[in-house]
Design a protein around this motif. Structure first.
Motif, PDB file in Angstrom:
ATOM      1  N   LYS A 109       0.849  -1.199   0.000  1.00  0.00           N
ATOM      2  CA  LYS A 109       0.000   0.000   0.000  1.00  0.00           C
ATOM      3  C   LYS A 109       0.889   1.256   0.000  1.00  0.00           C
ATOM      4  N   ILE A 110       1.942   1.233   0.823  1.00  0.00           N
ATOM      5  CA  ILE A 110       2.840   2.392   0.912  1.00  0.00           C
ATOM      6  C   ILE A 110       3.580   2.576  -0.419  1.00  0.00           C
ATOM      7  N   ILE A 111       4.045   1.455  -0.966  1.00  0.00           N
ATOM      8  CA  ILE A 111       4.815   1.521  -2.214  1.00  0.00           C
ATOM      9  C   ILE A 111       3.942   2.014  -3.371  1.00  0.00           C
ATOM     10  N   ASN A 112       2.645   1.636  -3.332  1.00  0.00           N
ATOM     11  CA  ASN A 112       1.747   2.072  -4.409  1.00  0.00           C
ATOM     12  C   ASN A 112       1.113   3.432  -4.145  1.00  0.00           C
ATOM     13  N   SER A 113       1.467   4.052  -3.016  1.00  0.00           N
ATOM     14  CA  SER A 113       0.881   5.372  -2.721  1.00  0.00           C
ATOM     15  C   SER A 113       1.795   6.451  -3.288  1.00  0.00           C
ATOM     16  N   ASN A 114       1.483   7.664  -2.859  1.00  0.00           N
ATOM     17  CA  ASN A 114       2.211   8.838  -3.312  1.00  0.00           C
ATOM     18  C   ASN A 114       3.309   9.231  -2.325  1.00  0.00           C
ATOM     19  N   ILE A 115       3.278   8.546  -1.154  1.00  0.00           N
ATOM     20  CA  ILE A 115       4.058   8.987   0.010  1.00  0.00           C
ATOM     21  C   ILE A 115       5.535   8.568  -0.055  1.00  0.00           C
ATOM     22  N   VAL A 116       6.403   9.502   0.364  1.00  0.00           N
ATOM     23  CA  VAL A 116       7.838   9.204   0.492  1.00  0.00           C
ATOM     24  C   VAL A 116       8.073   8.844   1.955  1.00  0.00           C
ATOM     25  N   PHE A 117       8.626   7.666   2.211  1.00  0.00           N
ATOM     26  CA  PHE A 117       8.833   7.193   3.576  1.00  0.00           C
ATOM     27  C   PHE A 117      10.280   7.447   3.992  1.00  0.00           C
ATOM     28  N   LYS A 118      10.457   7.934   5.239  1.00  0.00           N
ATOM     29  CA  LYS A 118      11.822   8.109   5.733  1.00  0.00           C
ATOM     30  C   LYS A 118      11.878   7.845   7.245  1.00  0.00           C
ATOM     31  N   HIS A 119      12.900   7.118   7.667  1.00  0.00           N
ATOM     32  CA  HIS A 119      13.109   6.934   9.100  1.00  0.00           C
ATOM     33  C   HIS A 119      14.010   8.058   9.603  1.00  0.00           C
ATOM     34  N   VAL A 120      13.678   8.644  10.766  1.00  0.00           N
ATOM     35  CA  VAL A 120      14.576   9.616  11.384  1.00  0.00           C
ATOM     36  C   VAL A 120      14.859   9.177  12.813  1.00  0.00           C
ATOM     37  N   GLY A 121      16.141   9.121  13.181  1.00  0.00           N
ATOM     38  CA  GLY A 121      16.529   8.685  14.517  1.00  0.00           C
ATOM     39  C   GLY A 121      17.755   7.795  14.450  1.00  0.00           C
ATOM     40  N   ARG A 122      18.107   7.213  15.612  1.00  0.00           N
ATOM     41  CA  ARG A 122      19.298   6.352  15.704  1.00  0.00           C
ATOM     42  C   ARG A 122      19.001   4.974  15.152  1.00  0.00           C
ATOM     43  N   ARG A 123      19.895   4.487  14.309  1.00  0.00           N
ATOM     44  CA  ARG A 123      19.727   3.147  13.760  1.00  0.00           C
ATOM     45  C   ARG A 123      20.350   2.096  14.687  1.00  0.00           C
ATOM     46  N   ASN A 124      21.362   2.554  15.463  1.00  0.00           N
ATOM     47  CA  ASN A 124      22.209   1.617  16.238  1.00  0.00           C
ATOM     48  C   ASN A 124      21.488   0.494  16.985  1.00  0.00           C
ATOM     49  N   GLU A 125      20.455   0.839  17.774  1.00  0.00           N
ATOM     50  CA  GLU A 125      19.838  -0.188  18.619  1.00  0.00           C
ATOM     51  C   GLU A 125      18.763  -0.991  17.882  1.00  0.00           C
ATOM     52  N   LEU A 126      18.457  -0.638  16.638  1.00  0.00           N
ATOM     53  CA  LEU A 126      17.334  -1.292  15.954  1.00  0.00           C
ATOM     54  C   LEU A 126      17.744  -2.646  15.362  1.00  0.00           C
ATOM     55  N   SER A 127      16.778  -3.559  15.293  1.00  0.00           N
ATOM     56  CA  SER A 127      17.081  -4.911  14.810  1.00  0.00           C
ATOM     57  C   SER A 127      17.332  -4.910  13.308  1.00  0.00           C
ATOM     58  N   LYS A 128      17.985  -5.972  12.859  1.00  0.00           N
ATOM     59  CA  LYS A 128      18.280  -6.143  11.432  1.00  0.00           C
ATOM     60  C   LYS A 128      16.968  -6.129  10.630  1.00  0.00           C
ATOM     61  N   GLU A 129      15.919  -6.779  11.180  1.00  0.00           N
ATOM     62  CA  GLU A 129      14.639  -6.865  10.462  1.00  0.00           C
ATOM     63  C   GLU A 129      14.029  -5.478  10.277  1.00  0.00           C
ATOM     64  N   ILE A 130      14.059  -4.651  11.338  1.00  0.00           N
ATOM     65  CA  ILE A 130      13.489  -3.297  11.227  1.00  0.00           C
ATOM     66  C   ILE A 130      14.299  -2.487  10.218  1.00  0.00           C
ATOM     67  N   LEU A 131      15.627  -2.592  10.311  1.00  0.00           N
ATOM     68  CA  LEU A 131      16.471  -1.800   9.409  1.00  0.00           C
ATOM     69  C   LEU A 131      16.261  -2.205   7.955  1.00  0.00           C
ATOM     70  N   GLU A 132      16.072  -3.502   7.733  1.00  0.00           N
ATOM     71  CA  GLU A 132      15.825  -3.966   6.352  1.00  0.00           C
ATOM     72  C   GLU A 132      14.516  -3.403   5.816  1.00  0.00           C
ATOM     73  N   LEU A 133      13.477  -3.388   6.690  1.00  0.00           N
ATOM     74  CA  LEU A 133      12.176  -2.858   6.266  1.00  0.00           C
ATOM     75  C   LEU A 133      12.286  -1.355   5.972  1.00  0.00           C
ATOM     76  N   ILE A 134      12.990  -0.629   6.855  1.00  0.00           N
ATOM     77  CA  ILE A 134      13.182   0.811   6.655  1.00  0.00           C
ATOM     78  C   ILE A 134      13.895   1.055   5.314  1.00  0.00           C
TER      79      ILE A 134
END
Ligand code: IPE
Ligand code: IPE
Ligand code: MG
Length: 233
Positions: A92-117
């Motif tokens: 849904k996000i990919i087919n929308s008009n929206i540009v997605f961006k994560h803002v914040g520290r990546r360090n503590e986030l899991s590999k799965e979250i970072l891959e999705l971001i």
């Protein structure tokens, strides 16, 4: 300022502190995590509404660098839900008009979250609509310290304001801040970017905040006289 079809002037950059998920759930005799689930769904609804209204940038505070202090069970939920939820809405996000961006520290986030971001950022980078910035593991003190460290690494010893802007995660000044659920504080959010932000506080808990309430907040914002240290318009 941009005036949309509804004839209201919308802020260019809207920031929201999504607060009150836990209280919303408690009031209904439900677990706090269910409040987070509903709060997560509401990000999609409000982002769509913001895009329709013609807002350029929406930055939502979803998890702070201080939220790690919460009970392990709640932190675990917040660290796994985005993968499940955003994962479900990926197309849904990919087919929308929206540009997605994560803002914040990546360090503590899991590999799965970072891959999705990384995947969502890559797939939406050429979209032309709303820039949706999700502040996840974000704190202003961390953002500013990281910015200063980047500048030192680059050998910038006498930084300009622009150098600082360029080194921050969030690169746009905030026009309007909305905080839901009654608290009137910033909780380490966008301290640099909010120097001249107009602030709007509502008692409504985040999962119950909707497009109608967003328009009400923007109408209040329209009545403000933004002087930036100068004199009345
Ligand atoms: C906001 O809701 C979401 C996060 C901070 C992750 P809260 O979890 O802070 O809800 P309340 O403030 O306890 O009701
Ligand atoms: C701010 O809410 C952080 C987010 C909404 C992600 P909190 O609920 O953590 O803030 P405090 O603790 O009430 O200041
Ligand atoms: Mg809270």
């Amino acid at each position: 300022m941009y005036i949309n079809k509804k004839n209201i002037e919308v802020p260019k950059h809207l920031a929201i502190i999504l607060d009150g998920n836990g209280r919303w759930a408690k009031k209904r005799g439900l677990p706090r995590t269910f409040g987070h689930y509903q709060g997560g769904l509401n990000v999609g609804r409000i982002a769509t509404a913001a895009d329709e209204l013609g807002i350029s940038v929406l930055t939502v505070y979803a998890f702070s660098t201080e939220n790690w202090k919460r009970p392990k069970e709640e932190v675990d939920y917040l660290m796994t839900t985005p993968i499940k939820e955003f994962g479900k809405y990926k197309d849904k996000i990919i087919n929308s008009n929206i540009v997605f961006k994560h803002v914040g520290r990546r360090n503590e986030l899991s590999k799965e979250i970072l891959e999705l971001i990384d995947y969502l950022e890559e797939q939406t980078k050429d979209h032309k609509g709303l820039l949706l910035q999700v502040a996840f593991n974000y704190g202003s003190y961390d953002e500013l310290l990281t910015a200063y460290r980047k500048l030192i690494e680059k050998g910038v010893t006498d930084p300009s304001e622009q150098d600082i802007w360029d080194s921050l995660y969030v690169k746009q000044p905030v026009d309007l801040l909305i905080r839901t659920s009654g608290e009137q504080r910033l909780s380490n959010y966008l301290l640099w970017q909010m120097s001249y932000a107009e602030m709007y506080f509502t008692k409504v808990h985040w999962p119950a905040f909707n497009k109608r309430r967003l328009i009400k907040a923007i109408k209040h914002y329209n009545k403000r006289d933004r002087r930036y240290g100068g004199l009345k318009k």
